[in-house]
Design a protein around this motif. Structure first.
Motif, PDB file in Angstrom:
ATOM      1  N   MET A  82      33.404  46.298 -29.601  1.00  0.00           N
ATOM      2  CA  MET A  82      34.586  46.460 -28.335  1.00  0.00           C
ATOM      3  C   MET A  82      34.994  44.976 -28.503  1.00  0.00           C
ATOM      4  O   MET A  82      34.460  44.025 -28.331  1.00  0.00           O
ATOM      5  N   ALA A  83      36.477  45.203 -28.789  1.00  0.00           N
ATOM      6  CA  ALA A  83      37.259  43.990 -28.503  1.00  0.00           C
ATOM      7  C   ALA A  83      38.340  43.775 -27.765  1.00  0.00           C
ATOM      8  O   ALA A  83      39.093  44.801 -27.424  1.00  0.00           O
ATOM      9  N   ILE A  84      38.133  42.796 -26.752  1.00  0.00           N
ATOM     10  CA  ILE A  84      39.120  42.738 -25.789  1.00  0.00           C
ATOM     11  C   ILE A  84      40.224  41.411 -26.365  1.00  0.00           C
ATOM     12  O   ILE A  84      39.773  40.615 -27.068  1.00  0.00           O
ATOM     13  N   ASP A  85      41.573  41.560 -25.845  1.00  0.00           N
ATOM     14  CA  ASP A  85      42.379  40.749 -26.569  1.00  0.00           C
ATOM     15  C   ASP A  85      42.108  39.123 -26.238  1.00  0.00           C
ATOM     16  O   ASP A  85      42.136  38.873 -24.709  1.00  0.00           O
ATOM     17  N   GLY A  86      42.121  38.268 -26.920  1.00  0.00           N
ATOM     18  CA  GLY A  86      42.217  36.900 -26.485  1.00  0.00           C
ATOM     19  C   GLY A  86      43.379  36.230 -26.505  1.00  0.00           C
ATOM     20  O   GLY A  86      44.390  36.694 -26.561  1.00  0.00           O
ATOM     21  N   VAL A  87      43.402  34.794 -26.678  1.00  0.00           N
ATOM     22  CA  VAL A  87      44.636  34.201 -26.617  1.00  0.00           C
ATOM     23  C   VAL A  87      45.444  34.569 -27.845  1.00  0.00           C
ATOM     24  O   VAL A  87      44.864  34.550 -29.102  1.00  0.00           O
ATOM     25  N   ALA A  88      46.787  34.914 -27.749  1.00  0.00           N
ATOM     26  CA  ALA A  88      47.528  35.481 -29.001  1.00  0.00           C
ATOM     27  C   ALA A  88      48.197  34.437 -29.655  1.00  0.00           C
ATOM     28  O   ALA A  88      48.306  33.316 -29.068  1.00  0.00           O
ATOM     29  N   PRO A  89      48.838  34.678 -30.845  1.00  0.00           N
ATOM     30  CA  PRO A  89      49.453  33.612 -31.485  1.00  0.00           C
ATOM     31  C   PRO A  89      50.952  33.133 -30.674  1.00  0.00           C
ATOM     32  O   PRO A  89      51.208  34.030 -29.714  1.00  0.00           O
ATOM     33  N   LEU A 142      35.087  40.648 -15.714  1.00  0.00           N
ATOM     34  CA  LEU A 142      34.964  41.728 -16.249  1.00  0.00           C
ATOM     35  C   LEU A 142      33.722  41.581 -17.748  1.00  0.00           C
ATOM     36  O   LEU A 142      32.951  42.585 -17.908  1.00  0.00           O
ATOM     37  N   THR A 143      34.176  40.526 -18.231  1.00  0.00           N
ATOM     38  CA  THR A 143      33.327  40.072 -19.249  1.00  0.00           C
ATOM     39  C   THR A 143      31.846  40.003 -18.784  1.00  0.00           C
ATOM     40  O   THR A 143      30.897  40.627 -19.568  1.00  0.00           O
ATOM     41  N   GLU A 144      31.650  39.787 -17.598  1.00  0.00           N
ATOM     42  CA  GLU A 144      30.364  39.564 -17.297  1.00  0.00           C
ATOM     43  C   GLU A 144      29.654  40.888 -16.901  1.00  0.00           C
ATOM     44  O   GLU A 144      28.259  41.352 -17.020  1.00  0.00           O
ATOM     45  N   ASN A 145      30.490  41.754 -16.279  1.00  0.00           N
ATOM     46  CA  ASN A 145      30.074  43.175 -15.979  1.00  0.00           C
ATOM     47  C   ASN A 145      29.805  44.022 -17.197  1.00  0.00           C
ATOM     48  O   ASN A 145      28.703  44.895 -17.293  1.00  0.00           O
ATOM     49  N   LEU A 146      30.695  43.639 -18.251  1.00  0.00           N
ATOM     50  CA  LEU A 146      30.510  44.366 -19.358  1.00  0.00           C
ATOM     51  C   LEU A 146      29.198  44.071 -20.107  1.00  0.00           C
ATOM     52  O   LEU A 146      28.271  44.839 -20.746  1.00  0.00           O
ATOM     53  N   LYS A 147      28.897  42.687 -20.054  1.00  0.00           N
ATOM     54  CA  LYS A 147      27.375  42.276 -20.950  1.00  0.00           C
ATOM     55  C   LYS A 147      26.276  42.962 -20.061  1.00  0.00           C
ATOM     56  O   LYS A 147      25.307  43.399 -20.527  1.00  0.00           O
ATOM     57  N   TYR A 148      26.544  42.920 -18.530  1.00  0.00           N
ATOM     58  CA  TYR A 148      25.470  43.786 -18.055  1.00  0.00           C
ATOM     59  C   TYR A 148      25.252  45.288 -18.165  1.00  0.00           C
ATOM     60  O   TYR A 148      24.155  45.962 -18.638  1.00  0.00           O
ATOM     61  N   TYR A 149      26.416  45.954 -18.346  1.00  0.00           N
ATOM     62  CA  TYR A 149      26.579  47.346 -18.712  1.00  0.00           C
ATOM     63  C   TYR A 149      26.022  47.702 -20.000  1.00  0.00           C
ATOM     64  O   TYR A 149      25.346  48.462 -20.107  1.00  0.00           O
ATOM     65  N   ILE A 150      26.512  46.824 -21.132  1.00  0.00           N
ATOM     66  CA  ILE A 150      25.825  46.886 -22.279  1.00  0.00           C
ATOM     67  C   ILE A 150      24.095  46.717 -22.334  1.00  0.00           C
ATOM     68  O   ILE A 150      23.467  47.738 -22.824  1.00  0.00           O
ATOM     69  N   ASN A 151      23.782  45.823 -21.802  1.00  0.00           N
ATOM     70  CA  ASN A 151      22.476  45.523 -21.708  1.00  0.00           C
ATOM     71  C   ASN A 151      21.674  46.614 -21.014  1.00  0.00           C
ATOM     72  O   ASN A 151      20.401  47.069 -21.416  1.00  0.00           O
ATOM     73  N   LYS A 152      22.098  47.293 -19.835  1.00  0.00           N
ATOM     74  CA  LYS A 152      21.612  48.503 -19.323  1.00  0.00           C
ATOM     75  C   LYS A 152      21.668  49.666 -20.351  1.00  0.00           C
ATOM     76  O   LYS A 152      20.709  50.367 -20.318  1.00  0.00           O
ATOM     77  N   LYS A 153      22.921  49.963 -21.023  1.00  0.00           N
ATOM     78  CA  LYS A 153      22.654  51.266 -21.944  1.00  0.00           C
ATOM     79  C   LYS A 153      21.699  51.095 -22.992  1.00  0.00           C
ATOM     80  O   LYS A 153      21.083  51.924 -23.579  1.00  0.00           O
ATOM     81  N   VAL A 154      21.689  49.675 -23.600  1.00  0.00           N
ATOM     82  CA  VAL A 154      20.713  49.655 -24.564  1.00  0.00           C
ATOM     83  C   VAL A 154      19.120  49.940 -24.164  1.00  0.00           C
ATOM     84  O   VAL A 154      18.304  50.120 -25.040  1.00  0.00           O
TER      85      VAL A 154
END
Length: 247
Positions: A82-89, A142-154
């Motif tokens: 899963m890739a979220i856009d970071g700082v762009a060129p 969002l990033t913190e919630n995604l980490k929690y979501y991934i840990n729960k799914k695993v």
């Protein structure tokens, strides 16, 4: 960055390049990659100027449901990226700056139009899509919630176990699609890489078509929602994911 109108151009001239996904006959994929910004924009706001307001919890819930739906559709066997856009060129930063000023102006115009129509407006301010930008408070939450979501799914879903789960957040520089392609190139350089690995990338940007071609992978598929052009273009999109077709 996307290529404006390119997907429509090739879809109208070579319609067979896009085929509807039949979940009963879908082939097995080793790796599934998500360009998360496509999901974030889909789940947080509409593109028709409609004024609506969702709480952070509602938006995060919609995002997680969409990820679940895509995962259950493809069911990768080795890697889920899963890739979220970071700082762009710098070049894209200049383009984004102009686009975000325009987005703010359009939001004010849509709000005034809703007031003129007499629409019932929520008490809270509508979601500002400019918050989907690296470094904002919304993206950090969002990033913190995604980490929690991934840990729960695993922990609870056997389909998420025994495969590689990778989250590249907004704090990692680069656009989502380019982080995905960099990961593929690194894997290809590893000894013992299986040249018959099947890749599936979800994303709405047409530049993924180009990136898929230059990857020189023999088994590379792009996944995106079914898109209509012409008279059907403005038909209402169902919020029921079970009725959403992919191609």
């Amino acid at each position: 960055m996307g290529i404006p109108k390119f997907f429509r151009f090739i879809s109208e001239r070579w319609p067979l390049i896009s085929q509807e996904v039949d979940r009963s006959e879908i082939i097995e994929y080793d790796n599934l990659y998500l360009d998360m910004n496509s999901i974030l924009h889909t789940c947080t706001h509409s593109n028709d100027g409609t004024i609506n307001h969702l709480t952070d919890e509602q938006m995060f819930g919609a995002i997680f449901s969409y990820i679940d739906h895509l995962f259950d559709t493809i069911r990768p066997r080795q890697t889920f990226y899963m890739a979220i856009d970071g700082v762009a060129p710098r070049a894209k930063m200049n383009q984004q700056r102009a686009r975000r000023f325009r987005t703010a102006v359009e939001a004010e115009e849509n709000l005034q139009a809703a007031i003129d129509r007499g629409d019932t407006l929520p008490k809270e301010p509508p979601f500002d899509s400019n918050a989907i930008t690296p470094g904002t408070e919304f993206m950090a939450k969002l990033t913190e919630n995604l980490k929690y979501y991934i840990n729960k799914k695993v922990s609870t879903d056997s389909n998420w176990q025994n495969i590689n789960i990778i989250l590249s957040g907004h704090e990692v520089p680069g656009e989502g699609e380019h982080k995905i392609m960099e990961y593929i190139r690194v894997q290809k350089a590893q000894p013992g890489y299986n040249v018959n690995t099947r890749h599936c990338v979800y994303g709405l940007d047409a530049d993924l078509i180009m990136l898929g071609l230059v990857s020189h992978e023999p088994h590379f598929s792009l996944l995106r929602e079914e898109v209509f052009f012409g008279p059907k273009a403005n038909q209402a999109k169902s919020s029921d994911l079970s009725k959403q077709n992919f191609g």
